[in-house]
Design a protein around this motif. Structure first.
Motif, PDB file in Angstrom:
ATOM      1  N   HIS A 132     -11.171  54.619 -21.807  1.00 24.79           N
ATOM      2  CA  HIS A 132     -11.093  54.314 -20.734  1.00 24.79           C
ATOM      3  C   HIS A 132     -11.565  52.041 -20.722  1.00 24.79           C
ATOM      4  N   ALA A 133     -10.618  51.842 -20.065  1.00 28.91           N
ATOM      5  CA  ALA A 133     -10.473  50.415 -19.883  1.00 28.91           C
ATOM      6  C   ALA A 133     -10.437  50.353 -18.746  1.00 28.91           C
ATOM      7  N   ILE A 134     -11.339  48.884 -18.533  1.00 28.63           N
ATOM      8  CA  ILE A 134     -11.983  47.738 -17.282  1.00 28.63           C
ATOM      9  C   ILE A 134     -10.788  46.817 -17.398  1.00 28.63           C
ATOM     10  N   ALA A 135     -10.787  46.008 -17.072  1.00 30.39           N
ATOM     11  CA  ALA A 135     -10.077  44.559 -16.913  1.00 30.39           C
ATOM     12  C   ALA A 135     -11.422  43.653 -16.378  1.00 30.39           C
ATOM     13  N   VAL A 136     -11.568  42.797 -16.347  1.00 33.41           N
ATOM     14  CA  VAL A 136     -12.327  41.350 -15.576  1.00 33.41           C
ATOM     15  C   VAL A 136     -12.240  40.681 -15.380  1.00 33.41           C
ATOM     16  N   VAL A 137     -12.241  40.300 -14.261  1.00 36.46           N
ATOM     17  CA  VAL A 137     -11.263  38.760 -13.719  1.00 36.46           C
ATOM     18  C   VAL A 137     -11.958  37.996 -13.009  1.00 36.46           C
ATOM     19  N   GLY A 138     -11.356  37.024 -12.860  1.00 39.30           N
ATOM     20  CA  GLY A 138     -11.987  35.698 -11.742  1.00 39.30           C
ATOM     21  C   GLY A 138     -11.357  34.876 -10.227  1.00 39.30           C
ATOM     22  N   SER A 139     -12.298  34.539  -9.852  1.00 39.01           N
ATOM     23  CA  SER A 139     -11.395  34.072  -8.894  1.00 39.01           C
ATOM     24  C   SER A 139     -11.257  32.341  -9.207  1.00 39.01           C
ATOM     25  N   SER A 140     -11.835  31.870 -10.623  1.00 38.10           N
ATOM     26  CA  SER A 140     -12.369  30.528 -10.785  1.00 38.10           C
ATOM     27  C   SER A 140     -12.678  30.648 -12.131  1.00 38.10           C
ATOM     28  N   MET A 141     -12.313  29.328 -12.574  1.00 32.81           N
ATOM     29  CA  MET A 141     -13.443  29.017 -14.015  1.00 32.81           C
ATOM     30  C   MET A 141     -15.289  28.902 -14.052  1.00 32.81           C
ATOM     31  N   ASN A 142     -15.437  29.669 -14.555  1.00 33.57           N
ATOM     32  CA  ASN A 142     -17.232  30.003 -14.579  1.00 33.57           C
ATOM     33  C   ASN A 142     -17.653  30.519 -13.351  1.00 33.57           C
ATOM     34  N   CYS A 250      -4.407  49.338 -17.856  1.00 36.90           N
ATOM     35  CA  CYS A 250      -6.407  50.104 -17.525  1.00 36.90           C
ATOM     36  C   CYS A 250      -6.586  50.899 -16.539  1.00 36.90           C
ATOM     37  N   GLN A 251      -7.814  51.493 -15.751  1.00 36.71           N
ATOM     38  CA  GLN A 251      -7.888  51.593 -14.644  1.00 36.71           C
ATOM     39  C   GLN A 251      -8.708  51.544 -13.833  1.00 36.71           C
ATOM     40  N   GLY A 252      -9.007  50.716 -14.231  1.00 37.14           N
ATOM     41  CA  GLY A 252      -9.684  49.512 -12.924  1.00 37.14           C
ATOM     42  C   GLY A 252     -10.087  48.159 -13.158  1.00 37.14           C
ATOM     43  N   THR A 253     -10.690  47.545 -12.601  1.00 39.24           N
ATOM     44  CA  THR A 253     -11.002  45.802 -12.204  1.00 39.24           C
ATOM     45  C   THR A 253     -12.207  45.341 -11.489  1.00 39.24           C
ATOM     46  N   VAL A 254     -12.415  44.633 -12.336  1.00 42.55           N
ATOM     47  CA  VAL A 254     -13.702  44.124 -11.716  1.00 42.55           C
ATOM     48  C   VAL A 254     -13.681  42.900 -11.568  1.00 42.55           C
ATOM     49  N   LEU A 255     -14.148  41.933 -10.503  1.00 40.51           N
ATOM     50  CA  LEU A 255     -13.484  41.012 -10.344  1.00 40.51           C
ATOM     51  C   LEU A 255     -14.957  40.054  -9.953  1.00 40.51           C
ATOM     52  N   ALA A 256     -15.170  38.928 -10.937  1.00 42.54           N
ATOM     53  CA  ALA A 256     -16.007  38.709 -11.068  1.00 42.54           C
ATOM     54  C   ALA A 256     -15.652  36.766 -10.138  1.00 42.54           C
ATOM     55  N   VAL A 257     -17.129  36.479  -8.897  1.00 42.09           N
ATOM     56  CA  VAL A 257     -16.864  35.713  -7.713  1.00 42.09           C
ATOM     57  C   VAL A 257     -17.695  35.051  -7.789  1.00 42.09           C
ATOM     58  N   GLY A 258     -17.758  33.693  -7.333  1.00 43.77           N
ATOM     59  CA  GLY A 258     -19.054  32.415  -6.674  1.00 43.77           C
ATOM     60  C   GLY A 258     -19.115  32.931  -5.475  1.00 43.77           C
ATOM     61  N   ASP A 259     -18.055  33.597  -4.597  1.00 45.05           N
ATOM     62  CA  ASP A 259     -19.353  33.245  -3.279  1.00 45.05           C
ATOM     63  C   ASP A 259     -18.223  34.303  -3.000  1.00 45.05           C
ATOM     64  N   ALA A 260     -18.484  35.352  -1.074  1.00 45.37           N
ATOM     65  CA  ALA A 260     -18.073  35.921  -0.811  1.00 45.37           C
ATOM     66  C   ALA A 260     -17.200  35.933   0.260  1.00 45.37           C
ATOM     67  N   LEU A 261     -16.779  34.360   0.054  1.00 42.63           N
ATOM     68  CA  LEU A 261     -15.103  33.852   0.554  1.00 42.63           C
ATOM     69  C   LEU A 261     -14.466  33.749  -0.547  1.00 42.63           C
ATOM     70  N   GLY A 274      -1.327  45.518  -6.081  1.00 48.79           N
ATOM     71  CA  GLY A 274      -0.909  47.295  -6.195  1.00 48.79           C
ATOM     72  C   GLY A 274      -2.525  47.264  -7.558  1.00 48.79           C
ATOM     73  N   VAL A 275      -3.577  45.976  -7.321  1.00 47.93           N
ATOM     74  CA  VAL A 275      -4.532  46.286  -8.635  1.00 47.93           C
ATOM     75  C   VAL A 275      -5.458  47.019  -7.535  1.00 47.93           C
ATOM     76  N   PRO A 276      -5.878  48.008  -9.410  1.00 46.49           N
ATOM     77  CA  PRO A 276      -6.951  48.783  -8.431  1.00 46.49           C
ATOM     78  C   PRO A 276      -8.675  47.940  -8.728  1.00 46.49           C
ATOM     79  N   VAL A 277      -9.547  47.506  -7.731  1.00 46.84           N
ATOM     80  CA  VAL A 277     -10.588  46.766  -8.066  1.00 46.84           C
ATOM     81  C   VAL A 277     -11.447  47.594  -7.952  1.00 46.84           C
ATOM     82  N   VAL A 278     -12.388  47.760  -8.541  1.00 47.10           N
ATOM     83  CA  VAL A 278     -13.939  48.930  -8.647  1.00 47.10           C
ATOM     84  C   VAL A 278     -15.296  48.590  -8.082  1.00 47.10           C
ATOM     85  N   ALA A 279     -15.404  47.140  -8.660  1.00 47.47           N
ATOM     86  CA  ALA A 279     -16.630  46.552  -8.155  1.00 47.47           C
ATOM     87  C   ALA A 279     -16.463  44.712  -8.002  1.00 47.47           C
ATOM     88  N   VAL A 280     -16.588  43.825  -7.224  1.00 48.38           N
ATOM     89  CA  VAL A 280     -17.152  42.722  -7.614  1.00 48.38           C
ATOM     90  C   VAL A 280     -18.240  42.453  -8.236  1.00 48.38           C
TER      91      VAL A 280
END
Length: 324
Positions: A132-142, A250-261, A274-280
């Motif tokens: 299993h491989a999961i990617a972590v990407v973010g809305s911005s630095m920090n 990878c099988q899924g992506t977790v998105l790291a963000v600072g706010d709901a918007l 087409g990127v599968p997002v599995v969680a925030v």
């Protein structure tokens, strides 16, 4: 152990080349990481070794490799380039004067490319064919990417898995590597292991190939649950182009963000490619109210790094396995 020497600069250094520089003024980076990761305090007149590179950091320095006698220290890990802008909260960068090239015993210039790991012998052909491989990407630095990755690693380690972690893009520094190891990663790689001081400015094809190689290397090393962290925000060029390939890696992506918007916009952007997002996750989880907002607008679970460490990381893998 290889012997190194101070040599001349017969030609302009390239990205990743190792150079020797003298500190002419101590600025934003007062310390430089040594080979063991300790921050060594800098003083005017010190000689340091660094690697030529660029830096993209919206909360710190924007810098580029520009060959010449003067440069700046762009990261605490030793990336050397010319800063052209920086966040208003940052000091002006530490000033350097290039003394010469770092060479081997035959007086040939050295580069990070000379220390790059070989490619693994048996690459994994598709995400379904390996662990299993999961990617972590973010809305911005920090936005909380590395902390989120650490939560995944900790959760997998507690469950008895063998976690592997890769920092796919960014600027050379040991901080994230230590965070992965502290969280329980059994195997860690980053772009430095594959000849790059930083990834900003490298061709996308090389970055994509290296991302796949990192995953395959961790598999070869023995990891059976892998997190791939991609630096900076989704609007950064390399990040945006790499995320388009995540469904192949990878099988899924977790998105790291600072706010709901940011959660709403980021999830929509990822889904459009087409990127599968599995969680925030990320900094948004520091506020229960903001986390509920993010869950409402995305329809996804919003999981704090602590929740990932306490079992949700394993649940994400189980949910994927049931969907196969």
């Amino acid at each position: 152990m290889r012997r190194c020497r101070l040599g001349g600069l017969s030609s302009p250094p390239q990205l990743g080349d190792l150079v020797v520089a003298e500190v002419t003024r101590v600025g934003g980076h007062e310390r430089l990481e040594d080979a063991h990761g300790r921050g060594v305090r800098l003083h005017k007149g010190d000689l340091v070794v660094g690697a030529c590179g660029n830096r993209y950091a919206t909360d710190f320095y924007e810098g580029y490799h520009r060959p010449g006698p003067r440069a700046h220290l762009l990261t605490a890990g030793g990336v050397i380039g010319t800063a052209v802008s920086w966040h208003t909260s940052c000091q002006a960068p530490t000033d350097l004067e290039i003394v010469g090239a770092l060479t081997n015993e035959d007086n040939l210039p050295l580069s990070l490319e000379h220390f790059a790991r070989p490619r693994p012998p048996s690459p994994v052909r598709a995400p379904q064919a390996g662990p299993h491989a999961i990617a972590v990407v973010g809305s911005s630095m920090n936005s909380g990417k590395t902390t989120t990755a650490a939560g995944l690693i900790s959760g997998w380690a507690r469950a008895g898995l063998v976690p592997g972690a890769a920092k796919v893009t960014g600027s050379g520094s040991g901080k994230d590597r230590w965070t992965y190891l502290d969280a329980g990663a059994a195997h860690v790689v980053d772009f430095l292991d594959f000849g790059m001081s930083s990834t900003f400015g490298y061709p996308t094809d090389r970055l994509r190939t290296t991302m796949i190689t990192m995953r395959d290397t961790l598999v070869h090393d023995g990891a059976n649950a892998i997190v791939l962290e991609i630096a900076d925000g989704l609007l950064q060029d390399e990040t945006r182009l790499l995320t388009a390939s995540l469904s192949e890696v990878c099988q899924g992506t977790v998105l790291a963000v600072g706010d709901a918007l940011a959660a709403h916009a980021g999830v929509e952007l990822l889904r459009s490619t087409g990127v599968p997002v599995v969680a925030v996750s990320g900094l948004v989880t520091a506020s229960p109210l903001a986390a509920r907002e993010a869950a409402a607008v995305t329809g996804l679970p919003v999981l704090s790094p602590a929740q990932l460490a306490e079992g949700a990381a394993l649940d994400l893998l189980a949910d994927h396995a049931l969907a196969q």
